[in-house]
Design a protein around this motif. Structure first.
Motif, PDB file in Angstrom:
ATOM      1  N   LEU A   4       0.831  -1.207   0.000  1.00 49.69           N
ATOM      2  CA  LEU A   4       0.000   0.000   0.000  1.00 49.69           C
ATOM      3  C   LEU A   4       0.867   1.258   0.000  1.00 49.69           C
ATOM      4  CD1 LEU A   4      -2.753  -1.194   2.491  1.00 49.69           C
ATOM      5  CD2 LEU A   4      -3.030  -0.806   0.036  1.00 49.69           C
ATOM      6  N   ARG A   5       1.983   1.219   0.718  1.00 53.42           N
ATOM      7  CA  ARG A   5       2.882   2.377   0.730  1.00 53.42           C
ATOM      8  C   ARG A   5       3.463   2.641  -0.653  1.00 53.42           C
ATOM      9  NH1 ARG A   5       6.113   0.844   6.301  1.00 53.42           N
ATOM     10  NH2 ARG A   5       4.690   1.871   7.782  1.00 53.42           N
ATOM     11  N   ILE A   6       3.771   1.577  -1.386  1.00 54.01           N
ATOM     12  CA  ILE A   6       4.303   1.743  -2.734  1.00 54.01           C
ATOM     13  C   ILE A   6       3.293   2.478  -3.609  1.00 54.01           C
ATOM     14  CG2 ILE A   6       4.880   0.476  -4.846  1.00 54.01           C
ATOM     15  CD1 ILE A   6       6.205  -1.637  -3.018  1.00 54.01           C
ATOM     16  N   GLN A   7       2.025   2.095  -3.500  1.00 57.14           N
ATOM     17  CA  GLN A   7       1.000   2.775  -4.285  1.00 57.14           C
ATOM     18  C   GLN A   7       0.873   4.244  -3.879  1.00 57.14           C
ATOM     19  OE1 GLN A   7      -2.727   0.852  -5.308  1.00 57.14           O
ATOM     20  NE2 GLN A   7      -2.038  -1.016  -4.270  1.00 57.14           N
ATOM     21  N   ALA A   8       0.927   4.505  -2.583  1.00 60.86           N
ATOM     22  CA  ALA A   8       0.838   5.885  -2.118  1.00 60.86           C
ATOM     23  C   ALA A   8       2.023   6.706  -2.612  1.00 60.86           C
ATOM     24  CB  ALA A   8       0.755   5.921  -0.599  1.00 60.86           C
ATOM     25  N   ASN A   9       3.214   6.110  -2.624  1.00 62.51           N
ATOM     26  CA  ASN A   9       4.417   6.813  -3.076  1.00 62.51           C
ATOM     27  C   ASN A   9       4.401   7.094  -4.571  1.00 62.51           C
ATOM     28  OD1 ASN A   9       5.464   6.881  -0.482  1.00 62.51           O
ATOM     29  ND2 ASN A   9       6.646   4.980  -0.747  1.00 62.51           N
ATOM     30  N   ARG A  10       3.586   6.359  -5.302  1.00 68.68           N
ATOM     31  CA  ARG A  10       3.463   6.585  -6.743  1.00 68.68           C
ATOM     32  C   ARG A  10       2.425   7.645  -7.071  1.00 68.68           C
ATOM     33  NH1 ARG A  10       3.347   0.211  -8.620  1.00 68.68           N
ATOM     34  NH2 ARG A  10       5.605  -0.157  -8.508  1.00 68.68           N
ATOM     35  N   GLY A  11       1.865   8.257  -6.040  1.00 70.63           N
ATOM     36  CA  GLY A  11       0.884   9.318  -6.248  1.00 70.63           C
ATOM     37  C   GLY A  11      -0.543   8.837  -6.241  1.00 70.63           C
ATOM     38  N   LEU A  12      -0.752   7.548  -6.008  1.00 64.88           N
ATOM     39  CA  LEU A  12      -2.094   7.014  -5.866  1.00 64.88           C
ATOM     40  C   LEU A  12      -2.531   7.146  -4.404  1.00 64.88           C
ATOM     41  CD1 LEU A  12      -1.569   3.777  -7.992  1.00 64.88           C
ATOM     42  CD2 LEU A  12      -2.529   5.960  -8.759  1.00 64.88           C
ATOM     43  N   LEU A  13      -3.784   6.890  -4.125  1.00 69.24           N
ATOM     44  CA  LEU A  13      -4.301   6.893  -2.746  1.00 69.24           C
ATOM     45  C   LEU A  13      -3.972   8.211  -2.051  1.00 69.24           C
ATOM     46  CD1 LEU A  13      -3.224   3.269  -1.732  1.00 69.24           C
ATOM     47  CD2 LEU A  13      -5.215   4.011  -3.062  1.00 69.24           C
ATOM     48  N   GLN A  14      -4.349   9.302  -2.670  1.00 65.68           N
ATOM     49  CA  GLN A  14      -3.995  10.646  -2.204  1.00 65.68           C
ATOM     50  C   GLN A  14      -4.295  10.839  -0.725  1.00 65.68           C
ATOM     51  OE1 GLN A  14      -5.908  13.746  -4.390  1.00 65.68           O
ATOM     52  NE2 GLN A  14      -5.120  15.404  -3.141  1.00 65.68           N
ATOM     53  N   GLY A  15      -3.284  11.306   0.005  1.00 65.35           N
ATOM     54  CA  GLY A  15      -3.463  11.659   1.403  1.00 65.35           C
ATOM     55  C   GLY A  15      -3.503  10.492   2.367  1.00 65.35           C
ATOM     56  N   ALA A  16      -3.293   9.271   1.890  1.00 64.64           N
ATOM     57  CA  ALA A  16      -3.366   8.095   2.763  1.00 64.64           C
ATOM     58  C   ALA A  16      -1.977   7.670   3.206  1.00 64.64           C
ATOM     59  CB  ALA A  16      -4.053   6.942   2.042  1.00 64.64           C
ATOM     60  N   GLN A  17      -1.871   7.289   4.487  1.00 65.46           N
ATOM     61  CA  GLN A  17      -0.651   6.714   5.032  1.00 65.46           C
ATOM     62  C   GLN A  17      -1.019   5.450   5.796  1.00 65.46           C
ATOM     63  OE1 GLN A  17       0.798  10.428   7.076  1.00 65.46           O
ATOM     64  NE2 GLN A  17       2.688   9.904   6.013  1.00 65.46           N
ATOM     65  N   PHE A  18      -0.035   4.542   5.935  1.00 64.49           N
ATOM     66  CA  PHE A  18      -0.321   3.231   6.489  1.00 64.49           C
ATOM     67  C   PHE A  18       0.747   2.843   7.512  1.00 64.49           C
ATOM     68  CE2 PHE A  18      -1.651   3.592   2.096  1.00 64.49           C
ATOM     69  CZ  PHE A  18      -3.006   3.301   2.187  1.00 64.49           C
ATOM     70  N   ARG A  19       0.297   2.359   8.649  1.00 68.00           N
ATOM     71  CA  ARG A  19       1.206   1.829   9.669  1.00 68.00           C
ATOM     72  C   ARG A  19       0.971   0.327   9.796  1.00 68.00           C
ATOM     73  NH1 ARG A  19       1.280   0.244  14.974  1.00 68.00           N
ATOM     74  NH2 ARG A  19      -0.944   0.651  15.279  1.00 68.00           N
ATOM     75  N   GLU A  20       2.045  -0.442   9.743  1.00 69.56           N
ATOM     76  CA  GLU A  20       1.936  -1.872   9.991  1.00 69.56           C
ATOM     77  C   GLU A  20       1.424  -2.078  11.411  1.00 69.56           C
ATOM     78  OE1 GLU A  20       4.859  -5.810  10.156  1.00 69.56           O
ATOM     79  OE2 GLU A  20       5.542  -3.970   9.176  1.00 69.56           O
ATOM     80  N   ALA A  21       0.395  -2.889  11.557  1.00 74.43           N
ATOM     81  CA  ALA A  21      -0.278  -2.978  12.856  1.00 74.43           C
ATOM     82  C   ALA A  21      -0.660  -4.417  13.179  1.00 74.43           C
ATOM     83  CB  ALA A  21      -1.527  -2.104  12.864  1.00 74.43           C
ATOM     84  N   TYR A  22      -0.684  -4.706  14.490  1.00 74.05           N
ATOM     85  CA  TYR A  22      -1.105  -6.000  15.009  1.00 74.05           C
ATOM     86  C   TYR A  22      -2.040  -5.745  16.178  1.00 74.05           C
ATOM     87  CZ  TYR A  22       2.801  -7.534  12.167  1.00 74.05           C
ATOM     88  OH  TYR A  22       3.652  -7.746  11.102  1.00 74.05           O
ATOM     89  N   PHE A  23      -3.131  -6.491  16.242  1.00 77.22           N
ATOM     90  CA  PHE A  23      -4.113  -6.239  17.300  1.00 77.22           C
ATOM     91  C   PHE A  23      -4.871  -7.519  17.627  1.00 77.22           C
ATOM     92  CE2 PHE A  23      -5.878  -5.119  13.154  1.00 77.22           C
ATOM     93  CZ  PHE A  23      -7.143  -5.705  13.138  1.00 77.22           C
ATOM     94  N   ILE A  24      -5.465  -7.554  18.814  1.00 76.97           N
ATOM     95  CA  ILE A  24      -6.242  -8.697  19.278  1.00 76.97           C
ATOM     96  C   ILE A  24      -7.637  -8.203  19.618  1.00 76.97           C
ATOM     97  CG2 ILE A  24      -6.452 -10.542  20.989  1.00 76.97           C
ATOM     98  CD1 ILE A  24      -3.438 -10.406  21.381  1.00 76.97           C
ATOM     99  N   PRO A  25      -8.628  -8.469  18.766  1.00 71.92           N
ATOM    100  CA  PRO A  25      -9.998  -8.010  19.057  1.00 71.92           C
ATOM    101  C   PRO A  25     -10.542  -8.631  20.337  1.00 71.92           C
ATOM    102  CG  PRO A  25      -9.774  -8.645  16.748  1.00 71.92           C
ATOM    103  CD  PRO A  25      -8.545  -9.126  17.451  1.00 71.92           C
ATOM    104  N   THR A  26     -11.248  -7.841  21.106  1.00 71.78           N
ATOM    105  CA  THR A  26     -11.874  -8.343  22.335  1.00 71.78           C
ATOM    106  C   THR A  26     -13.261  -8.901  22.087  1.00 71.78           C
ATOM    107  OG1 THR A  26     -12.723  -6.132  22.860  1.00 71.78           O
ATOM    108  CG2 THR A  26     -10.564  -6.737  23.764  1.00 71.78           C
TER     109      THR A  26
END
Length: 412
Positions: A298-320
């Motif tokens: 997703l970051r590669i697409q954003a860096n190519r000018g796609l997905l305007q204004g979007a940033q992504f953090r790798e995340a891990y979570f445990i739903p309750t």
């Protein structure tokens, strides 16, 4: 019992003193505020029912129902007879897919009836049994077609019109602005998450939608009155209005979540986690089989000018609770700017996930088509269409909708 009686007698006086004080620090005046400031005399002789939930507040966070109840006790010129709640209940204490049962509101002593999941005949009978001759609708919508509150409004207007009950909509901002985007609902896929052919991101306020619904889709429309906002412009973000954001449902805890929901709400129709059971629903998304490669892609697409204004953090979570309760889920945390298209980012997410991990790690359920409004989005994804190809496929329907909707817009 004596203590409850004292509470009901003294509390309205307190509300009456403070309801309309300190309300001049915001840019937009909602329909509820206009009604209480200037139009309450129009309620004279009316037997009023209110459809609302926790978002139906004045800028000082006093609930519209509480303020109306206080005013009705003071003037006795109108009677507040009943409260009607949508999905999640009038006071907001129910989870998704629930509306609560008939009860007595502890604050006002008024009967509370759930409209969620009821058809127009059932709603009509509730209106008749409660003795109302006027329905007020005061709910903050989130601007996405598959959020159920506007369909509660539509069913209520159909029911009210069939028995001669008037409807007034107390208008509120669209937090997604006036931007129109996404697939228009195919009537063959009409359901409780979409009844009429409007786009996923419709760009209208509830008052404007009410006018559209009554003119084009409701067979027996009521006498409709819109209490318009003042100071509202279609390009305003919710932050621009300076109004307080009250969570409209348990899993939309912020304006940012409401924005992301416009795309990532469709994850409810897949086996991916939409972040329910975390503190960031619709902003933390993923699946147990995902890994950091999705974030990189997703970051590669954003860096190519796609997905305007979007940033992504790798995340891990445990739903309750909800999907994958107690299981570690890998995915991304979304950071979306006001210029971002949540739908575009969702499509990129789903296409990349299926490419990296296979269809089983991002599978569609039948519910997906009802959220999308047809089977076209799913079929395009399954056939390998690109994000831009899918977005372009919506364009003709969006133009036609904008032409239809233009006659019902109330704000510049």
């Amino acid at each position: 019992m004596k203590g409850n009686t004292l509470h009901l007698l003294t509390w309205p006086l307190f509300v009456a003193i403070f309801t309309l004080q300190g309300l001049n620090c915001h840019t937009v005046k909602t329909g509820a505020e206009i009604l209480l400031e200037r139009s309450s005399a129009d309620l004279y002789g009316k037997k009023v029912g209110v459809i609302s939930n926790p978002t139906g507040v004045l800028p000082n966070l006093v609930h519209t129902v509480d303020a109306l109840f206080a005013k009705s006790l003071q003037s006795t010129s109108f009677k507040l007879c009943a409260i009607f709640g949508p999905e999640h209940g009038f006071r907001g204490d129910e989870q998704a897919g629930k509306g609560g049962t008939t009860s007595i509101d502890v604050r006002t002593g008024l009967p509370v009836f759930s409209l969620y999941g009821k058809n127009t005949t059932e709603i009509k009978m509730l209106f008749l049994s409660s003795g109302v001759d006027l329905i007020l609708f005061d709910i903050q919508d989130v601007g996405t077609r598959f959020y159920t509150y506007i369909w509660t409004m539509g069913n209520a207007m159909e029911a009210a019109g069939s028995v001669g009950i008037d409807v007034w909509v107390l208008d509120r901002p669209n937090p997604l602005t006036g931007t129109v985007e996404g697939p228009v609902l195919d009537p063959a896929f009409a359901s409780g998450v979409g009844m009429y052919p409007i786009p996923l991101r419709h760009g209208m306020t509830v008052g404007e939608l009410a006018k559209l619904f009554c003119s084009k889709f409701i067979s027996t429309p009521p006498v409709l009155k819109i209490i318009r906002m003042e100071g509202y412009k279609r390009n305003m973000s919710f932050e621009d209005t300076k109004l307080p954001f009250v969570i409209p449902s348990p899993n939309i805890p912020s304006v940012h979540a409401a924005f992301a929901y416009n795309g990532f709400g469709m994850l409810e129709g897949t086996n991916c986690s939409e972040g329910r059971g975390t503190t960031l629903p619709f902003l933390l998304v993923g699946h147990p089989e995902f890994d950091g490669n999705l974030t990189d892609s997703l970051r590669i697409q954003a860096n190519r000018g796609l997905l305007q204004g979007a940033q992504f953090r790798e995340a891990y979570f445990i739903p309750t609770f909800s999907k994958y309760e107690g299981t570690t889920v890998a995915g991304v945390e979304l950071f979306l700017s006001s210029d971002t298209s949540p739908l575009e980012v969702f499509l990129a997410f789903i296409i990349q996930a299926r490419s990296l991990y296979g269809e089983k790690a991002c599978a569609f359920s039948p519910y997906f088509d009802y959220l999308a409004g047809s089977d076209k989005v799913r079929l395009q994804i399954e056939k390998g269409a690109s994000v831009q190809e899918i977005l372009r496929s919506f364009e003709a329907d969006i133009v036609a909708f904008q032409e239809l909707a233009s006659s019902f817009l109330l704000y510049d």
